[in-house]
Design a protein around this motif. Structure first.
Motif, PDB file in Angstrom:
ATOM      1  N   PHE A 111     -51.298 -22.355  -8.476  1.00  0.00           N
ATOM      2  CA  PHE A 111     -52.191 -23.284  -7.770  1.00  0.00           C
ATOM      3  C   PHE A 111     -53.642 -23.081  -8.194  1.00  0.00           C
ATOM      4  O   PHE A 111     -54.335 -24.055  -8.540  1.00  0.00           O
ATOM      5  CB  PHE A 111     -52.044 -23.085  -6.259  1.00  0.00           C
ATOM      6  CG  PHE A 111     -53.065 -23.840  -5.460  1.00  0.00           C
ATOM      7  CD1 PHE A 111     -52.967 -25.214  -5.288  1.00  0.00           C
ATOM      8  CD2 PHE A 111     -54.149 -23.173  -4.887  1.00  0.00           C
ATOM      9  CE1 PHE A 111     -53.918 -25.913  -4.565  1.00  0.00           C
ATOM     10  CE2 PHE A 111     -55.107 -23.865  -4.161  1.00  0.00           C
ATOM     11  CZ  PHE A 111     -54.988 -25.234  -3.997  1.00  0.00           C
ATOM     12  N   THR A 112     -54.108 -21.841  -8.186  1.00  0.00           N
ATOM     13  CA  THR A 112     -55.511 -21.583  -8.528  1.00  0.00           C
ATOM     14  C   THR A 112     -55.797 -21.919  -9.986  1.00  0.00           C
ATOM     15  O   THR A 112     -56.883 -22.418 -10.311  1.00  0.00           O
ATOM     16  CB  THR A 112     -55.883 -20.108  -8.250  1.00  0.00           C
ATOM     17  OG1 THR A 112     -54.973 -19.237  -8.947  1.00  0.00           O
ATOM     18  CG2 THR A 112     -55.836 -19.805  -6.758  1.00  0.00           C
ATOM     19  N   TYR A 113     -54.816 -21.667 -10.871  1.00  0.00           N
ATOM     20  CA  TYR A 113     -55.022 -21.983 -12.280  1.00  0.00           C
ATOM     21  C   TYR A 113     -55.106 -23.493 -12.486  1.00  0.00           C
ATOM     22  O   TYR A 113     -55.957 -23.977 -13.248  1.00  0.00           O
ATOM     23  CB  TYR A 113     -53.888 -21.403 -13.121  1.00  0.00           C
ATOM     24  CG  TYR A 113     -54.051 -21.666 -14.606  1.00  0.00           C
ATOM     25  CD1 TYR A 113     -55.023 -20.996 -15.333  1.00  0.00           C
ATOM     26  CD2 TYR A 113     -53.245 -22.595 -15.265  1.00  0.00           C
ATOM     27  CE1 TYR A 113     -55.188 -21.237 -16.698  1.00  0.00           C
ATOM     28  CE2 TYR A 113     -53.396 -22.839 -16.619  1.00  0.00           C
ATOM     29  CZ  TYR A 113     -54.375 -22.160 -17.331  1.00  0.00           C
ATOM     30  OH  TYR A 113     -54.551 -22.413 -18.669  1.00  0.00           O
ATOM     31  N   LYS A 114     -54.253 -24.255 -11.799  1.00  0.00           N
ATOM     32  CA  LYS A 114     -54.294 -25.710 -11.932  1.00  0.00           C
ATOM     33  C   LYS A 114     -55.607 -26.271 -11.391  1.00  0.00           C
ATOM     34  O   LYS A 114     -56.164 -27.215 -11.960  1.00  0.00           O
ATOM     35  CB  LYS A 114     -53.112 -26.347 -11.190  1.00  0.00           C
ATOM     36  CG  LYS A 114     -51.777 -26.171 -11.886  1.00  0.00           C
ATOM     37  CD  LYS A 114     -50.681 -26.988 -11.252  1.00  0.00           C
ATOM     38  CE  LYS A 114     -50.773 -28.442 -11.646  1.00  0.00           C
ATOM     39  NZ  LYS A 114     -49.581 -29.216 -11.229  1.00  0.00           N
ATOM     40  N   VAL A 115     -56.105 -25.682 -10.302  1.00  0.00           N
ATOM     41  CA  VAL A 115     -57.400 -26.112  -9.762  1.00  0.00           C
ATOM     42  C   VAL A 115     -58.500 -25.805 -10.765  1.00  0.00           C
ATOM     43  O   VAL A 115     -59.349 -26.655 -11.069  1.00  0.00           O
ATOM     44  CB  VAL A 115     -57.687 -25.426  -8.412  1.00  0.00           C
ATOM     45  CG1 VAL A 115     -59.133 -25.689  -7.981  1.00  0.00           C
ATOM     46  CG2 VAL A 115     -56.722 -25.920  -7.340  1.00  0.00           C
ATOM     47  N   PHE A 116     -58.484 -24.576 -11.297  1.00  0.00           N
ATOM     48  CA  PHE A 116     -59.514 -24.161 -12.251  1.00  0.00           C
ATOM     49  C   PHE A 116     -59.523 -25.036 -13.493  1.00  0.00           C
ATOM     50  O   PHE A 116     -60.582 -25.438 -13.985  1.00  0.00           O
ATOM     51  CB  PHE A 116     -59.295 -22.695 -12.640  1.00  0.00           C
ATOM     52  CG  PHE A 116     -60.112 -22.255 -13.825  1.00  0.00           C
ATOM     53  CD1 PHE A 116     -61.470 -22.019 -13.701  1.00  0.00           C
ATOM     54  CD2 PHE A 116     -59.524 -22.092 -15.074  1.00  0.00           C
ATOM     55  CE1 PHE A 116     -62.242 -21.626 -14.789  1.00  0.00           C
ATOM     56  CE2 PHE A 116     -60.280 -21.699 -16.173  1.00  0.00           C
ATOM     57  CZ  PHE A 116     -61.640 -21.464 -16.027  1.00  0.00           C
ATOM     58  N   ASN A 168     -58.490 -28.098 -13.791  1.00  0.00           N
ATOM     59  CA  ASN A 168     -58.712 -29.514 -13.544  1.00  0.00           C
ATOM     60  C   ASN A 168     -60.112 -29.896 -14.011  1.00  0.00           C
ATOM     61  O   ASN A 168     -61.099 -29.255 -13.624  1.00  0.00           O
ATOM     62  CB  ASN A 168     -58.565 -29.803 -12.048  1.00  0.00           C
ATOM     63  CG  ASN A 168     -58.645 -31.288 -11.748  1.00  0.00           C
ATOM     64  OD1 ASN A 168     -59.714 -31.883 -11.765  1.00  0.00           O
ATOM     65  ND2 ASN A 168     -57.501 -31.888 -11.468  1.00  0.00           N
ATOM     66  N   PHE A 219     -62.894 -30.127 -11.346  1.00  0.00           N
ATOM     67  CA  PHE A 219     -63.426 -28.836 -10.882  1.00  0.00           C
ATOM     68  C   PHE A 219     -64.266 -28.179 -11.970  1.00  0.00           C
ATOM     69  O   PHE A 219     -65.383 -27.715 -11.722  1.00  0.00           O
ATOM     70  CB  PHE A 219     -62.273 -27.903 -10.490  1.00  0.00           C
ATOM     71  CG  PHE A 219     -62.725 -26.510 -10.125  1.00  0.00           C
ATOM     72  CD1 PHE A 219     -63.104 -26.207  -8.833  1.00  0.00           C
ATOM     73  CD2 PHE A 219     -62.789 -25.501 -11.093  1.00  0.00           C
ATOM     74  CE1 PHE A 219     -63.533 -24.929  -8.500  1.00  0.00           C
ATOM     75  CE2 PHE A 219     -63.221 -24.227 -10.769  1.00  0.00           C
ATOM     76  CZ  PHE A 219     -63.587 -23.932  -9.466  1.00  0.00           C
ATOM     77  N   SER A 272     -54.167 -27.809 -21.061  1.00  0.00           N
ATOM     78  CA  SER A 272     -54.393 -26.650 -20.177  1.00  0.00           C
ATOM     79  C   SER A 272     -53.526 -25.438 -20.464  1.00  0.00           C
ATOM     80  O   SER A 272     -53.777 -24.361 -19.933  1.00  0.00           O
ATOM     81  CB  SER A 272     -54.159 -27.071 -18.715  1.00  0.00           C
ATOM     82  OG  SER A 272     -54.955 -28.187 -18.377  1.00  0.00           O
TER      83      SER A 272
END
Length: 347
Positions: free
Chosen positions: A148-153, A155, A158, A316
């Motif tokens: 989750f945090t990697y996908k947010v980072f 994006n 973001f 990504s």
């Protein structure tokens, strides 16, 4: 034995080629400081005058001002590589001063940047001075929270909205492993920024200072982050594991040749010729284009156009099987195809 000698001669050959351009010219360097710093000061003056008008005018001027600040950052960048002046003292003083203007500590930034140059494109040495990138297997084997945090980072929204803010804030603090000089330079940079802000605010008010400086710093870091991202994350990039990684190949296939419109190339100090810069960081920015254009070894380097950089923002993950960067959408398709194949075999 014959093949080893041939490889050695090829290495000597490319090193001789780039060495011809690794010659700082004091006149060109001083001119670049002049045509970057004076317009930047002038844009600051225009932004101050524009505060009497709708703020969107100030923001438009901030975009232009950030272009000149990026040029000053390129000077900062070259000083750390020792490519801007022959004199180490002149490079250090210029680097520290341009670092204050760009809110970037000279010594600690270049310490990490040196590691980046030594490890760029090496999958076994990621994590210092680059954009965090997982391989497909690393991502799939991560915990749910890490995914989750990697996908947010990763994006783009973001990365290119909060990313510049994170960069500015992170440069204000010392970290474990820094030496005394690096820590002292961070303190010096922070104190200098406060002093400059205080002096300017005495004349124009703190509110006016913030309304001018914050947008300029934000836009400069935004464009700088985008540049750095595209320089190492693009469709045809090649990364390798440590056992087969080599410096020359990493420079030519792991760094982009970003072909920008002439005006943007000027504002970005020719850093789009990033493959040449990584081949020899001792080449001053004003010699990068000539080195590329005048030598046969760069003829087959495929340029990246501005229009194609937007797709790269969604790449990504590194797929070691396909040897390329892929998006999360492409990963979903791969997983769906695998699940379908398993289902067919089971039936």
């Amino acid at each position: 034995m014959e093949n080893n000698n041939k490889t050695k001669n090829q290495d000597i050959s490319w090193q001789k080629i780039v060495m011809k351009y690794a010659k700082p010219d004091a006149g060109k360097s001083i001119l670049q400081i002049t045509n970057s710093l004076l317009p930047y000061i002038f844009m600051w003056f225009l932004m101050y005058k524009s505060l009497s008008y709708p703020f969107w005018i100030t923001l438009l001027l901030a975009v232009v001002a950030s272009g000149f600040l990026i040029r000053l950052f390129i000077i900062f960048h070259d000083c750390g590589h020792g490519s801007f002046f022959r004199s180490r003292e002149a490079s250090t003083i210029t680097g520290i001063l341009t670092g204050i203007l760009s809110f970037t500590p000279y010594r600690s930034w270049h310490s990490q940047h040196a590691i980046h140059h030594a490890t760029s494109g090496n999958l076994d040495k990621r994590g210092v001075g680059d954009v965090l990138t997982y391989t497909v297997d690393e991502y799939l084997n991560s915990t749910g929270w890490n995914k989750f945090t990697y996908k947010v980072f990763r994006n783009p929204f973001f990365l290119f909205t909060l990313g510049p803010v994170v960069m500015v804030i992170s440069n204000r603090f010392t970290r474990k492993g820094m030496n005394k000089k690096e820590k002292n330079n961070i303190y010096l940079t922070n104190i200098s920024i406060v002093l400059v802000a205080s002096i300017i605010s005495l004349f124009i008010s703190l509110k006016a200072y913030l309304l001018i400086q914050l947008p300029v710093i934000y836009f400069a870091h935004l464009f700088g982050l985008w540049l750095f991202y595209i320089q190492h994350q693009f469709d045809d990039v090649q990364w390798e594991r440590g056992e087969v990684w080599d410096y020359k190949t990493a420079a030519l296939t792991g760094c982009s040749f970003l072909k920008l419109p002439r005006l943007l190339q000027w504002f970005t100090g020719n850093i789009g010729y990033h493959h040449v810069h990584h081949l020899s960081s001792r080449i001053p920015n004003y010699n990068l284009e000539a080195c590329h254009n005048e030598n046969e070894m760069f003829r087959n380097i495929k340029p990246i156009r501005l229009s194609s950089t937007f797709r790269a923002l969604w790449l990504s993950l590194w797929d070691e099987k396909q040897q390329k960067l892929i998006s999360f959408r492409e990963l979903r398709k791969i997983l769906e195809m695998k699940a379908l194949a398993v289902s067919r075999q089971a039936s």
